[in-house]
Design an enzyme around this catalytic site. Structure first.
Site, PDB file in Angstrom:
ATOM      1  N   THR A 149       0.781  -1.133   0.016  1.00 54.57           N
ATOM      2  CA  THR A 149       0.126  -0.073   0.068  1.00 54.57           C
ATOM      3  C   THR A 149       0.735   1.247   0.018  1.00 54.57           C
ATOM      4  O   THR A 149       1.947   1.463   0.619  1.00 54.57           O
ATOM      5  CB  THR A 149      -0.753  -0.146   1.278  1.00 54.57           C
ATOM      6  OG1 THR A 149      -1.533  -1.218   1.361  1.00 54.57           O
ATOM      7  CG2 THR A 149      -1.718   1.305   1.141  1.00 54.57           C
ATOM      8  N   SER A 155      -6.095  -0.334  -2.930  1.00 50.90           N
ATOM      9  CA  SER A 155      -6.516  -1.529  -3.698  1.00 50.90           C
ATOM     10  C   SER A 155      -6.403  -1.456  -5.207  1.00 50.90           C
ATOM     11  O   SER A 155      -6.056  -2.525  -5.464  1.00 50.90           O
ATOM     12  CB  SER A 155      -8.261  -1.238  -3.512  1.00 50.90           C
ATOM     13  OG  SER A 155      -8.866  -1.166  -2.256  1.00 50.90           O
ATOM     14  N   GLY A 188       2.786  -2.856   8.300  1.00 50.93           N
ATOM     15  CA  GLY A 188       2.643  -3.590   9.363  1.00 50.93           C
ATOM     16  C   GLY A 188       4.253  -4.172   9.856  1.00 50.93           C
ATOM     17  O   GLY A 188       4.683  -4.424   8.709  1.00 50.93           O
ATOM     18  N   ARG A 318     -27.371 -11.853  34.081  1.00 51.42           N
ATOM     19  CA  ARG A 318     -28.124 -10.563  34.341  1.00 51.42           C
ATOM     20  C   ARG A 318     -29.630 -10.870  34.492  1.00 51.42           C
ATOM     21  O   ARG A 318     -29.992 -11.185  33.663  1.00 51.42           O
ATOM     22  CB  ARG A 318     -27.767  -9.379  33.334  1.00 51.42           C
ATOM     23  CG  ARG A 318     -28.402  -8.056  33.850  1.00 51.42           C
ATOM     24  CD  ARG A 318     -27.681  -7.354  34.827  1.00 51.42           C
ATOM     25  NE  ARG A 318     -28.298  -5.989  35.243  1.00 51.42           N
ATOM     26  CZ  ARG A 318     -27.770  -5.052  35.865  1.00 51.42           C
ATOM     27  NH1 ARG A 318     -26.326  -5.204  36.218  1.00 51.42           N
ATOM     28  NH2 ARG A 318     -28.269  -4.048  36.223  1.00 51.42           N
ATOM     29  N   THR A 426     -10.973  -3.230   5.882  1.00 51.27           N
ATOM     30  CA  THR A 426     -10.061  -2.344   5.079  1.00 51.27           C
ATOM     31  C   THR A 426      -8.855  -3.211   4.558  1.00 51.27           C
ATOM     32  O   THR A 426      -8.619  -3.178   3.371  1.00 51.27           O
ATOM     33  CB  THR A 426      -9.812  -1.074   5.672  1.00 51.27           C
ATOM     34  OG1 THR A 426     -10.708  -0.439   6.104  1.00 51.27           O
ATOM     35  CG2 THR A 426      -8.888  -0.233   4.585  1.00 51.27           C
ATOM     36  N   GLU A 428      -5.985  -5.865   3.598  1.00 56.21           N
ATOM     37  CA  GLU A 428      -6.014  -7.256   2.568  1.00 56.21           C
ATOM     38  C   GLU A 428      -7.286  -6.956   1.485  1.00 56.21           C
ATOM     39  O   GLU A 428      -7.809  -7.996   1.087  1.00 56.21           O
ATOM     40  CB  GLU A 428      -6.248  -8.375   3.181  1.00 56.21           C
ATOM     41  CG  GLU A 428      -5.145  -8.884   4.080  1.00 56.21           C
ATOM     42  CD  GLU A 428      -3.866  -9.113   3.553  1.00 56.21           C
ATOM     43  OE1 GLU A 428      -3.788  -9.967   2.261  1.00 56.21           O
ATOM     44  OE2 GLU A 428      -2.882  -8.427   3.438  1.00 56.21           O
ATOM     45  N   ASP A 430     -10.133  -3.679   0.426  1.00 57.98           N
ATOM     46  CA  ASP A 430     -11.322  -2.897   1.035  1.00 57.98           C
ATOM     47  C   ASP A 430     -12.802  -3.871   0.575  1.00 57.98           C
ATOM     48  O   ASP A 430     -12.745  -4.344  -0.454  1.00 57.98           O
ATOM     49  CB  ASP A 430     -11.629  -1.657   0.478  1.00 57.98           C
ATOM     50  CG  ASP A 430     -12.692  -0.952   0.865  1.00 57.98           C
ATOM     51  OD1 ASP A 430     -12.816  -0.230   1.794  1.00 57.98           O
ATOM     52  OD2 ASP A 430     -13.971  -0.960  -0.094  1.00 57.98           O
TER      53      ASP A 430
END
Length: 645
Positions: A149, A155, A188, A318, A426, A428, A430
């Site tokens: 990217t 994309s 990353g 609850r 988003t 890998e 969109d």
């Protein structure tokens, strides 16, 4: 530096603590104290990972802690993820899901190192690359990145601007960032830990004879980015941290700029395209690198299971209101709460079986390299990744709301789950782009059918789309409203496939009509919402078909009955959500629509009766759940202990 001593402290007298100081001290305890874990769990790498996961991204920098968790998994526990990915993908994705269950940042960090960086070397490289890098990636000696990217392009990979120009004099490629828009972004592992990057760049061959340098398109190159011994950033490379994100801060996303960085010609990952010593280019067909999308779809189901487990267990725990002068009832006994959570629980099971099938197909693809299977897995992984991650993102918020104020407490994890998972929609690919790939493939298959071609296995129900599914709806069956009929898998699957086939037929006609005046791109844009609905409908048909198949193949009769109940709820809930469309085309008469709605509510109630057993069957230990309100027992006791009582 400690604060200056006050007169009271110098004299030994205790100074009264201000409300603000008391609040800060209490918050510091939350930040520094590990999340509660069951006392009877054996010590070991898994427990160590889970114990520190609660502090990830809060102490000593989240990325460093996340990396230490990954190192403990690989070096202390002896897990070899890259070996698993190459030899047993199903086990690899199970490890990824487990890591993501402990902390989503850990699962993503693992995926970056092995699915992306390691996967690029295995899938795009050749033997020389595997021999050189495999072991170092596997044992974490070679932390790496997947630098695709860019700031201006994500994309649209074909429009990437980073260049790799071949220098025949030195037998090297020169990696260059030509402008700010070409800076690699959101990479990353780049900001802190990466020593290498797989850089996607335009391969430029120099002038040979007359004419301009030749642009051979996008290729992948291994580029060292930090010194192996000192960890210093290498000359010609600039790395900056992309900054704090709304979630997933255990992953160190960075931005990379290259200024005429030279790498050996051998660093071209040359499985599908190569450059010889004299600058000649050869190429073969490029297979799809889909492991990342498979892993994300699989892990997203794991996140959904965690969120649903917490919400269901709290709803059972609850108690609130009830008949006059009688004990309060469980929140999950309210129809509105069943309507929120039970279809979501059913979807968790449906997605589980669908992604298990996807991993099986991926494993078979890796073994056979069958081109038809590669295409099938590419489209199926695109559709499931998009559909499941979008559904999970919405569901986490519903689960948070279903747990009231306690769902807002950070310790009960919905905030972290929501923020960390959000990016799954988003990266890998969109989701909107991936769904268009599914729609495009459906239209291609549709055209092939008219030409007498064959259809891939996943799409074979389209054989009937020009016949049975698009014929005039039967006015008799349109009125059938008996429970046996509505719970018949044949009716359910026919309804799903009818909707998909009708959408496919109508959008094909609309595209043909608009292309005459708007051109291909304009027609596609004009029909875009229709195309996205088509893709989602198709994926729902695939998911239901696999769920029905899994129910039928279940060997235990009682378990099969429960799974059939859950499958029926999944199917009828989806049909009810599209009831307007079914009514408009007279596929379902008014009385039948009412019967579907009534039966969906009843099935939600029936699933509620086994909800505890269904979430327990996910087999998620407390050290993975970690939310006090989602524990299997003594939830309130653990919750009060956590806040300091």
């Amino acid at each position: 530096m400690p604060p200056p001593a006050t007169a009271a402290s110098r004299s030994g007298a205790a100074e009264p603590e201000s409300p603000a100081a008391r609040r800060l001290r209490r918050l510091s305890l939350h930040l520094l104290r590990p999340s509660p874990a069951p006392a009877d769990q054996a010590a070991g790498p898994a427990l160590a990972l889970a114990a520190c996961a609660g502090r990830a991204r809060r102490v000593e920098g989240g990325a460093d802690l996340c990396f230490r968790q990954l190192r403990a998994l690989v070096r202390d526990a002896g897990v070899r993820p890259l070996t698993l990915m190459a030899t047993d993908p199903a086990e690899y994705f199970a490890v990824m899901e487990a890591a993501g269950g402990a902390d989503i940042s850990l699962g993503v960090k693992l995926g970056v190192q092995y699915s992306l960086w390691g996967g690029s070397v295995i899938n795009l490289g050749t033997k020389k690359h595997r021999d050189k890098f495999f072991d170092g990636i596997d044992n974490l000696d070679y932390p790496g990145c997947f630098a695709m990217t860019e700031l201006h392009h994500g994309s649209n990979v074909q429009a990437l601007q980073t260049t790799a120009t071949f220098d025949p004099v030195t037998d090297e490629f020169i990696i260059n960032t030509p402008n700010d828009g070409a800076i690699k972004w959101w990479i990353g592992n780049a900001a802190v830990h990466g020593k290498f990057a797989t850089v996607f760049a335009r391969l430029i061959l120099p002038l040979q004879g007359k004419g301009e340098p030749a642009d051979m398109g996008i290729h992948a190159f291994i580029v060292p980015i930090r010194d192996f011994e000192t960890h210093a950033v290498l000359p010609g490379i600039e790395i900056n941290d992309c900054g704090h994100k709304i979630g997933l801060n255990g992953v160190d996303n960075g931005a990379l700029r290259f200024r005429s960085v030279r790498i050996p010609r051998d660093n071209l990952l040359n499985r599908f395209g190569d450059v010889s010593r004299d600058g000649k280019y050869t190429s073969t067909t490029l297979g799809e690198l889909v492991g990342g999308r498979v892993g994300i779809a699989y892990c997203s189901v794991g996140v959904l299971k965690v969120a649903v487990t917490i919400a269901v267990r709290y709803a059972l725990l609850r108690h609130q209101f009830g008949p006059p002068k009688q004990p309060e009832i469980s929140v999950l006994d309210y129809q509105s709460h069943q309507h929120k959570l039970m279809p979501m629980l059913a979807s968790s099971y449906a997605f589980h079986f669908a992604t298990v099938q996807l991993v099986d197909k991926y494993s078979e693809m890796k073994k056979t390299n069958d081109e038809d299977l590669i295409a099938d897995v590419h489209v199926l992984s695109s559709g499931l990744k998009a559909y499941i991650t979008s559904y999970t993102a919405k569901s986490i918020s519903i689960c948070r709301e279903a747990c009231g104020g306690h769902g807002y407490a950070a310790v009960n994890r919905f905030g972290a789950l929501r923020n960390d998972h959000d990016i799954f929609q988003t990266f890998e690919g969109d989701n909107t782009v991936l769904l268009q790939q599914v729609a495009g493939d459906l239209l291609k298959q549709y055209q092939e059918k008219f030409k007498g071609g064959t259809l891939s296995v996943t799409w074979n129900y389209l054989r009937d789309s020009m016949g049975t599914y698009l014929s005039q709806p039967n006015p008799v069956t349109a009125r059938w409203e008996g429970e046996d009929h509505l719970r018949d898998p044949n009716f359910q699957l026919d309804a799903f496939r009818y909707l998909t086939s009708r959408l496919l037929h109508s959008v094909a006609a609309q595209l043909q009509k608009h292309s005459k005046t708007l051109g291909g791109f304009g027609a596609w844009n004009r029909c875009l919402n229709h195309l996205l609905t088509l893709a989602e409908s198709h994926i729902e048909s695939v998911i239901l078909a696999k769920f029905i198949e899994s129910v039928k193949s279940c060997p235990d009769e009682k378990t099969r009955e429960v799974l059939k109940l859950v499958c029926d709820l999944y199917a009828l809930d989806r049909i009810w959500k599209d009831i307007g469309t079914y009514r408009n085309v007279d596929y379902v008469a008014p009385n039948k629509a009412k019967a579907i709605h009534k039966l969906t509510d009843y099935l939600s109630y029936q699933v509620r009766l086994v909800a505890k057993e269904l979430v327990d069957a996910f087999d998620l230990p407390d050290l993975i759940i970690r939310a006090p309100i989602g524990m299997q027992s003594e939830a309130y006791a653990q919750y009060t202990q956590y806040v300091g009582f």
